[in-house]
Design a protein around this motif. Sequence first.
Motif, short mmCIF file in Angstrom:
data_model
loop_
_atom_site.label_atom_id
_atom_site.label_comp_id
_atom_site.label_asym_id
_atom_site.label_seq_id
_atom_site.Cartn_x
_atom_site.Cartn_y
_atom_site.Cartn_z
N PHE A 158 0.85 -1.18 0.00
CA PHE A 158 0.00 0.00 0.00
C PHE A 158 0.89 1.24 0.00
O PHE A 158 1.83 1.34 0.80
N ILE A 159 0.59 2.17 -0.89
CA ILE A 159 1.35 3.41 -1.00
C ILE A 159 0.36 4.55 -0.77
O ILE A 159 -0.62 4.70 -1.51
N CYS A 160 0.61 5.35 0.26
CA CYS A 160 -0.37 6.37 0.63
C CYS A 160 0.27 7.37 1.57
O CYS A 160 1.44 7.23 1.96
N ALA A 161 -0.50 8.37 1.96
CA ALA A 161 -0.05 9.31 2.98
C ALA A 161 -0.31 8.72 4.37
O ALA A 161 -1.21 7.89 4.55
N ASN A 162 0.49 9.16 5.32
CA ASN A 162 0.34 8.68 6.70
C ASN A 162 -0.71 9.54 7.41
O ASN A 162 -0.43 10.26 8.37
N ASN A 163 -1.94 9.44 6.92
CA ASN A 163 -3.02 10.28 7.44
C ASN A 163 -4.11 9.46 8.13
O ASN A 163 -5.21 9.97 8.37
N GLY A 164 -3.82 8.22 8.44
CA GLY A 164 -4.79 7.36 9.11
C GLY A 164 -5.58 6.48 8.17
O GLY A 164 -6.43 5.70 8.60
N ILE A 165 -5.27 6.56 6.89
CA ILE A 165 -6.08 5.86 5.89
C ILE A 165 -5.96 4.33 6.00
O ILE A 165 -6.83 3.60 5.55
N LEU A 166 -4.87 3.85 6.62
CA LEU A 166 -4.71 2.41 6.78
C LEU A 166 -5.16 1.92 8.16
O LEU A 166 -4.93 0.77 8.52
N SER A 167 -5.83 2.81 8.92
CA SER A 167 -6.25 2.43 10.28
C SER A 167 -7.10 1.18 10.31
O SER A 167 -6.91 0.31 11.16
#
Length: 277
Positions: A89-98
Amino acid sequence: MAIITLTTDFGEKDYFAGAVKGAIYSELSDVKIVDISHSVSPFHISEAAYIIKNAYKSFPKGSIHIIGIDSELTPENKHLAVKLDEHYFICANNGILSLLASEIMPEKIVEINIHDKIQTNFPVLDVFVKVACHISRGGTLEVIGKSVSEIRHLKQFEPLINSEKDQILGHVIYVDNYGNVITNISRKLFESVGKGRDFKISARNVNFNMIYETYSHAINFNVEKENRKEEDGKKLAVFNSAGYIELAIYKSNPSTVGSAASLFGLEYLDTITVNFE
């Protein structure tokens, strides 16, 4: 053949999604790109989290998932590449993988650090694509980032249980295309706390004391259709295919007869309470 998925809030009008696909194909001709959704509400972290959590498991192990939501690089919004459940998973560390990381421990997390080599104001196109193509070629995460131990977690994904263990306090985390309202109360949590007791689900002015296994289980098909009470328009609670409590209207249509969200007056983060007797 590598599989790269895209989940964004880019919509269909602008060039953004097409540009990202073109950039991937420019680096990798032998790749399969799959659009999960480009219709996430702008900057809506929980919508994206719910969608990717319930979509990624249908893809083969080793698939790479680009999540382009709230992805501008800031001191408070770093970029991550995460290996979790044998997916990337490639994403911002904004809680999206919570939602994912609350159930499955990530195998590896790196904070992407290749930004000094790339001039960009469109990180999904220039940074996330580079990272995805690197992984698809067999590259390791350590080459494109430094290891970190944790990702940011969002509290709204976590229901609260009172000290007496007779109440779950949850919230709306997603409203689907039919206007059905999805809560953050999972079947696993409901059954663990409830232990078979009677219950009442309360959401604004509506209450439910039964949860169906499917939408059609709410309808008594042993009764002739013309004699059935409450078919189209019947309100119900159901354990949805993602394993969460969902409040719905049977065969609702948000553009005509209304939906659970509109008829119950429920929106994102509204409170849902389950009381056990």
